[in-house]
Scaffold this motif. Structure first.
Motif, PDB file in Angstrom:
ATOM      1  N   VAL A  89       0.780  -1.242   0.000  1.00 39.05           N
ATOM      2  CA  VAL A  89       0.000   0.000   0.000  1.00 39.05           C
ATOM      3  C   VAL A  89       0.813   1.295   0.000  1.00 39.05           C
ATOM      4  CG1 VAL A  89      -1.895  -1.204   1.165  1.00 39.05           C
ATOM      5  CG2 VAL A  89      -0.318   0.195   2.513  1.00 39.05           C
ATOM      6  N   GLY A 146      -4.226   1.023  14.843  1.00 37.36           N
ATOM      7  CA  GLY A 146      -3.794   1.173  13.455  1.00 37.36           C
ATOM      8  C   GLY A 146      -2.294   0.953  13.367  1.00 37.36           C
ATOM      9  N   GLY A 174      -7.145  -0.848  12.822  1.00 39.22           N
ATOM     10  CA  GLY A 174      -7.371   0.515  12.326  1.00 39.22           C
ATOM     11  C   GLY A 174      -7.834   0.514  10.884  1.00 39.22           C
ATOM     12  N   GLY A 233      -5.678   7.910  14.967  1.00 41.80           N
ATOM     13  CA  GLY A 233      -5.980   8.104  13.549  1.00 41.80           C
ATOM     14  C   GLY A 233      -6.748   9.374  13.239  1.00 41.80           C
ATOM     15  N   ASN A 254     -15.908   6.430   4.637  1.00 44.10           N
ATOM     16  CA  ASN A 254     -15.671   5.646   5.856  1.00 44.10           C
ATOM     17  C   ASN A 254     -16.843   4.722   6.166  1.00 44.10           C
ATOM     18  OD1 ASN A 254     -13.151   6.463   6.523  1.00 44.10           O
ATOM     19  ND2 ASN A 254     -13.725   7.539   8.401  1.00 44.10           N
ATOM     20  N   ARG A 318      -2.573   6.569  -5.399  1.00 43.95           N
ATOM     21  CA  ARG A 318      -1.431   5.836  -5.961  1.00 43.95           C
ATOM     22  C   ARG A 318      -1.744   5.555  -7.424  1.00 43.95           C
ATOM     23  NH1 ARG A 318      -0.699   0.374  -4.086  1.00 43.95           N
ATOM     24  NH2 ARG A 318       1.530   0.539  -4.389  1.00 43.95           N
ATOM     25  N   LEU A 396     -12.669  13.347  19.779  1.00 43.66           N
ATOM     26  CA  LEU A 396     -12.996  12.670  21.044  1.00 43.66           C
ATOM     27  C   LEU A 396     -11.867  12.736  22.085  1.00 43.66           C
ATOM     28  CD1 LEU A 396     -15.367  10.988  22.217  1.00 43.66           C
ATOM     29  CD2 LEU A 396     -14.159   8.965  21.458  1.00 43.66           C
ATOM     30  N   VAL A 439       0.389   4.855   5.741  1.00 49.13           N
ATOM     31  CA  VAL A 439       0.718   3.757   6.644  1.00 49.13           C
ATOM     32  C   VAL A 439       2.174   3.858   7.089  1.00 49.13           C
ATOM     33  CG1 VAL A 439       0.987   1.258   6.786  1.00 49.13           C
ATOM     34  CG2 VAL A 439      -1.005   2.217   5.620  1.00 49.13           C
TER      35      VAL A 439
HETATM   36  C1  LIG Z   1      -9.710   3.696   2.446  1.00 47.20           C
HETATM   37  C2  LIG Z   1      -8.308   4.103   2.788  1.00 47.20           C
HETATM   38  C3  LIG Z   1      -7.283   3.745   1.930  1.00 47.20           C
HETATM   39  C4  LIG Z   1      -5.968   4.080   2.229  1.00 47.20           C
HETATM   40  N1  LIG Z   1      -4.980   3.681   1.383  1.00 47.20           N
HETATM   41  C5  LIG Z   1      -3.677   3.915   1.715  1.00 47.20           C
HETATM   42  C6  LIG Z   1      -2.620   3.439   0.901  1.00 47.20           C
HETATM   43  O1  LIG Z   1      -2.842   2.836  -0.145  1.00 47.20           O
HETATM   44  N2  LIG Z   1      -1.346   3.669   1.276  1.00 47.20           N
HETATM   45  C7  LIG Z   1      -1.069   4.331   2.460  1.00 47.20           C
HETATM   46  O2  LIG Z   1       0.108   4.460   2.793  1.00 47.20           O
HETATM   47  N3  LIG Z   1      -2.043   4.827   3.232  1.00 47.20           N
HETATM   48  C8  LIG Z   1      -3.363   4.634   2.900  1.00 47.20           C
HETATM   49  N4  LIG Z   1      -4.352   5.130   3.693  1.00 47.20           N
HETATM   50  C9  LIG Z   1      -3.993   5.911   4.886  1.00 47.20           C
HETATM   51  C10 LIG Z   1      -3.503   5.029   6.015  1.00 47.20           C
HETATM   52  O3  LIG Z   1      -4.349   3.916   6.152  1.00 47.20           O
HETATM   53  C11 LIG Z   1      -3.462   5.808   7.314  1.00 47.20           C
HETATM   54  O4  LIG Z   1      -2.598   6.886   7.131  1.00 47.20           O
HETATM   55  C12 LIG Z   1      -2.949   4.963   8.483  1.00 47.20           C
HETATM   56  O5  LIG Z   1      -3.732   3.834   8.692  1.00 47.20           O
HETATM   57  C13 LIG Z   1      -2.891   5.769   9.761  1.00 47.20           C
HETATM   58  O6  LIG Z   1      -2.548   4.945  10.823  1.00 47.20           O
HETATM   59  P1  LIG Z   1      -2.861   5.309  12.331  1.00 47.20           P
HETATM   60  O7  LIG Z   1      -2.309   4.192  13.125  1.00 47.20           O
HETATM   61  O8  LIG Z   1      -2.400   6.674  12.614  1.00 47.20           O
HETATM   62  O9  LIG Z   1      -4.448   5.360  12.453  1.00 47.20           O
HETATM   63  P2  LIG Z   1      -5.647   4.389  12.037  1.00 47.20           P
HETATM   64  O10 LIG Z   1      -5.236   3.347  11.088  1.00 47.20           O
HETATM   65  O11 LIG Z   1      -6.733   5.296  11.648  1.00 47.20           O
HETATM   66  O12 LIG Z   1      -6.042   3.664  13.402  1.00 47.20           O
HETATM   67  C14 LIG Z   1      -6.595   4.344  14.477  1.00 47.20           C
HETATM   68  C15 LIG Z   1      -7.352   3.366  15.348  1.00 47.20           C
HETATM   69  O13 LIG Z   1      -7.665   3.993  16.583  1.00 47.20           O
HETATM   70  C16 LIG Z   1      -8.964   3.655  16.961  1.00 47.20           C
HETATM   71  N5  LIG Z   1      -9.459   4.705  17.841  1.00 47.20           N
HETATM   72  C17 LIG Z   1      -9.828   5.963  17.504  1.00 47.20           C
HETATM   73  N6  LIG Z   1     -10.217   6.640  18.587  1.00 47.20           N
HETATM   74  C18 LIG Z   1     -10.107   5.793  19.629  1.00 47.20           C
HETATM   75  C19 LIG Z   1     -10.370   5.920  21.032  1.00 47.20           C
HETATM   76  N7  LIG Z   1     -10.811   7.058  21.549  1.00 47.20           N
HETATM   77  N8  LIG Z   1     -10.157   4.842  21.824  1.00 47.20           N
HETATM   78  C20 LIG Z   1      -9.710   3.675  21.295  1.00 47.20           C
HETATM   79  N9  LIG Z   1      -9.437   3.512  19.986  1.00 47.20           N
HETATM   80  C21 LIG Z   1      -9.635   4.563  19.169  1.00 47.20           C
HETATM   81  C22 LIG Z   1      -9.706   3.564  15.681  1.00 47.20           C
HETATM   82  O14 LIG Z   1     -10.882   2.789  15.810  1.00 47.20           O
HETATM   83  C23 LIG Z   1      -8.669   2.919  14.777  1.00 47.20           C
HETATM   84  O15 LIG Z   1      -8.756   1.522  14.823  1.00 47.20           O
HETATM   85  C24 LIG Z   1      -5.681   4.834   3.401  1.00 47.20           C
HETATM   86  C25 LIG Z   1      -6.717   5.221   4.245  1.00 47.20           C
HETATM   87  C26 LIG Z   1      -8.028   4.861   3.961  1.00 47.20           C
HETATM   88  C27 LIG Z   1      -9.133   5.300   4.878  1.00 47.20           C
END
Ligand SMILES: Cc1cc2nc3c(=O)[nH]c(=O)nc-3n(C[C@H](O)[C@H](O)[C@H](O)COP(=O)(O)OP(=O)(O)OC[C@H]3O[C@@H](n4cnc5c(N)ncnc54)[C@H](O)[C@@H]3O)c2cc1C
Ligand code: FES
Lengths: 458, 281
Positions: A89, A146, A174, A233, A254, A318, A396, A439
């Motif tokens: 990804v 995530g 995530g 996230g 979403n 991409r 939140l 990611v």
């Molecule tokens: C459809 C889609 C496609 C994508 N495609 C790509 C790609 O091809 N390549 C790439 O590099 N990036 C891609 N991205 C972006 C990438 O997925 C994100 O940048 C990355 O996942 C961010 O990681 P994170 O750990 O910061 O947060 P996230 O992956 O958003 O995880 C955050 C987690 O925290 C949890 N959470 C939130 N609030 C709370 C709370 N108060 N208490 C407990 N848990 C909580 C959420 O439920 C979630 O599970 C894409 C994003 C989406 C939505």
């Protein structure tokens, strides 16, 4: 030397548009070796400079060339904890591959595909048993599962910390589980990462919303966590704020993707509904928009449009995803801006009114801003509209954590070097800090924060 | 896992369950909700917290078995466990500073309104309760409700229980007779809340409605629960579930609630056959 890269074996477009199985099938060892042989092994590798986590790319490719795949894995593993995910990804064309010198006169080395090959080969063969390290007696809480949270948890667990990950949803991962579809990132890959963390001794508490079930203060003052990492996230969907946006059949990306990926609404045995629209307009041009469009096709839509207000050049998704989407039959409606959603007498979407755009003179930043062409409105017939114009950090955490500073866009403010927030012992990283990013950046931030937490507690 | 500690059938289709969920019970307040899944393939559904016991670590839910998931839930027995149970979500009912409140509820909404009435009564607030059911055999929590109300005004569509009237008629009667309230709180089917709101608007009585739109995550991540309140989009799961009824666009909320009607009809039929045996509902 060959100018072109080894093609990636793929499911045929007309077949795959009807299923949710992975599109790209992966290199065979022979293909991987042939591709690795194209690498010039630059003394001053630009690709490494283009990698947000600085993987020794020529180093691992050299090992692939020699057929030493496990050694190649060790080299990647030193910098990246999610190579099977990132190989699939990462936006390589704007990172490592974008810098590759072979790209000047021909095609850049397929670094992402090689990374994926190395990771998949390792996991398919590895019989390694994970032994949890001796506990060092310190407890750390990670909020959000995530890539940022998972990486931070893994790094700390390997150093002997007792780590608990709190996740709001019923499943960890995530965006990797609720956002990115199965056909691009099979969920078994994410599940394996999570299994590995569990084997390292990481506790994962799903169904726990921090700020609601427990506050950050309670985690630290009552539950004995000495440090907290926030990796929540950027989940808050943005809407267009145009008329008709609350009609039936209008989804945020979403919501649409969560119904499909997390809740498996495309399967017969799932109790979660999703509308199976005939004609779908997806508004936006990023990876999220492409994922939504391609998922809509797979649900059986006859026509799927990407409505984007700039031109192909600016399309942020991409490249590979755009190509895949077009091959599968998604139509790009570039230089169009939605102005209103029209509904039928039952309150369901029947069309998306758009206005045509043209690119004006470059502005101060050099970007050519789109502007409306007068009197160019038209109605695009559709029965579902999916809005994929971006997300912001969920408020939140900020609203329930006294003293946690955020910026104008809702991102948590951290010291760049350490990932430390305005609160003592509280660190943050990933989309919660940067807004929707990637990611690999989330993973890098999780790793960095883990190192800071380790320094803070030892 | 989240064990079913008690199960009780309140009428032909309404059930009360006490669920073991200590981390939710710790903080739950009247007006908040939880999201549950019955099993691995189940959908996520929101249900209002009907009661809680912090010491026992339990949360009570009351639901009407009308959809596929609630039918499945109603078929589960004491001792079995739910797959997922998360909360408390949303913001608690605002009760501070209230001294005279009229609670207008209908159907299964009455069971959800009861803890609010109880809380207000325990604060020394004067509580008038207008409670409506279609018919006597559907009545739930009559004694409990009456016990916490300074005035208890039951009514039914067919006159078999209390006055033969709609809750809106009874409420209007009270207001016309000169009753003054700091607030009206209404919980029940969307059309009922819409008409309650129209009545209280005429009398300028501040009114709060408890909204229950379709939800998935319950954390503000999907926007599926959005409503228009005072011309602004709000997410019921984080900004609510209670809103100023005079500002809620009820017609839009009513339309949105029927998004999956077709799917639901089919799923309900399947669930009936699976869990209840044919012709049982
Ligand atoms: C459809 C889609 C496609 C994508 N495609 C790509 C790609 O091809 N390549 C790439 O590099 N990036 C891609 N991205 C972006 C990438 O997925 C994100 O940048 C990355 O996942 C961010 O990681 P994170 O750990 O910061 O947060 P996230 O992956 O958003 O995880 C955050 C987690 O925290 C949890 N959470 C939130 N609030 C709370 C709370 N108060 N208490 C407990 N848990 C909580 C959420 O439920 C979630 O599970 C894409 C994003 C989406 C939505
Ligand atoms: S239920 Fe998803 S945002 Fe409210």
């Amino acid at each position: 030397m060959k100018k072109t890269r080894q093609p990636m074996p793929e499911q045929e477009a007309q077949v795959r548009r009807h299923n949710f199985d992975e599109v790209a099938l992966g290199y065979t060892p022979e293909m991987a070796v042939l591709e690795a042989e194209r690498c010039l092994q630059c003394k001053n590798p630009l690709c490494v400079a283009g990698c947000p986590v600085g993987i020794d790319i020529p180093g691992f490719i050299q090992k692939v060339k020699l057929g030493e795949f496990e050694e190649a894995f060790r080299i990647i593993d030193a910098q990246s904890s999610l190579p099977a995910v990132c190989g699939r990804v990462c936006p390589q064309e704007s990172q490592c591959e974008g810098k590759c010198i072979c790209g000047v006169k021909g095609e850049p080395i397929a670094i992402g595909r090689l990374e994926r090959f190395v990771a998949d080969t390792h996991y398919a063969q590895s019989t390694e048993k994970i032994v949890p390290p001796t506990p060092n007696g310190h407890k750390v809480a990670v909020i959000g599962s995530g890539p940022a949270g998972l990486t931070c948890a893994g790094e700390l667990a390997r150093r002997g910390y007792e780590v608990t990950v709190f996740e709001a949803l019923h499943k960890a991962g995530g965006v990797l589980v609720y956002g990115i579809p199965e056909f691009r990132l099979p969920k078994r890959i994410v599940e394996r990462e999570i299994e590995q963390l569990r084997a390292l001794g990481v506790k994962i508490e799903v169904n726990t919303v921090i700020g609601k079930t427990y506050s950050v203060e309670e985690l630290m003052k009552e539950m004995g966590f000495e440090a907290v990492f926030i990796g929540t996230g950027a989940g808050l969907p943005r809407f267009l704020e145009i008329e008709g946006e609350n009609l039936k059949g209008v989804y945020s990306a979403n919501e649409f993707l969560t119904r499909i990926n997390l809740m498996k609404a495309y399967r017969e045995d799932s109790s979660t509904p999703v509308l199976h629209a005939r004609r779908v307009a997806v508004v936006g041009g990023g990876n999220v928009a492409m994922d939504a469009a391609r998922s809509a096709l797979r649900l059986g839509a006859e026509k799927v449009y990407i409505v984007y207000r700039r031109s192909l050049e600016e399309l942020p998704a991409r490249r590979e995803e755009v190509e895949h989407a077009v091959q599968e039959g998604v139509e790009l409606m570039l230089l169009n801006n939605p102005v209103k959603v029209l509904g039928d007498d039952k309150g369901f979407v029947k069309a998306l009114r758009c206005v045509r755009m043209e690119l004006g003179e470059p502005d101060a930043s050099g970007r050519r801003a789109p502007k409306e062409i007068p009197d160019s409105e038209f109605d695009l017939e559709c029965d579902s509209v999916i809005i994929a114009i971006g997300t912001s950090p969920n408020p939140l955490m900020k609203n329930t954590t006294k003293g946690l500073e955020v910026n104008r866009r809702g991102g948590i403010v951290v010291a760049e070097q350490t990932g430390k927030t305005s609160l003592e012992g509280v660190y943050a990283g990933g989309d919660a800090v940067m807004g929707a990013a990637t990611v690999i950046l989330a993973m890098g931030a999780g790793k960095n924060a883990a190192a800071s937490i380790d320094r803070f507690l030892s | 896992m989240y064990r079913i500690l008690e199960k009780e059938q309140l009428n032909a289709s309404v059930f009360r369950m006490v669920i073991e969920a200590p981390s939710v019970a710790r903080k739950a307040e009247a007006g908040q909700f939880i999201i549950l899944r019955t099993d691995e393939n189940g959908e996520r559904i929101p249900l209002t917290v009907a009661d809680y016991d912090r010491e026992r670590g339990s949360v009570t839910i009351v639901f009407s078995a009308v959809g596929a998931t609630t039918i499945r839930l109603s078929s589960m027995s004491q001792g079995e466990s739910l797959q997922d149970f998360v909360g408390p979500l949303g913001t608690p009912t605002e009760t501070e500073g209230l001294s005279r409140v009229c609670i207008v509820s209908g159907g299964v909404g009455a069971a959800i309104a009861y803890p609010v009435a109880k809380k207000l009564a325990s604060m020394g607030c004067c509580v008038h309760s207008v409670v409506g059911f279609r018919s006597r055999e559907l009545v739930v929590l009559e004694k409990e409700f009456e016990a916490v109300s300074d005035r208890f005004l039951p009514c039914s569509d067919d006159g078999t229980w209390g006055e033969k009237a709609l809750v809106t008629n009874v409420l209007q009667g009270l207001l016309e007779a000169g009753e003054k309230y700091d607030r009206v709180i209404t919980i029940g089917p969307l059309p009922m809340m819409k008409y309650v709101s129209l009545v209280t608007k005429r009398f300028s009585v501040p009114t709060v409605a408890s909204m229950n739109p379709i939800m998935i995550d319950g954390t503000g991540m999907c926007g599926g629960c959005r409503l228009t309140v005072g011309g602004v989009t709000k997410f019921a799961c984080v900004d609510g579930p209670e809103f100023d009824a005079h500002l809620v666009d009820f017609d839009e909320a009513i339309a949105r609630s029927s998004t999956y009607r077709e799917f639901e009809g089919h799923a309900r039929e399947q669930a009936c056959n699976l869990f209840l045996g044919e012709g049982n509902v």
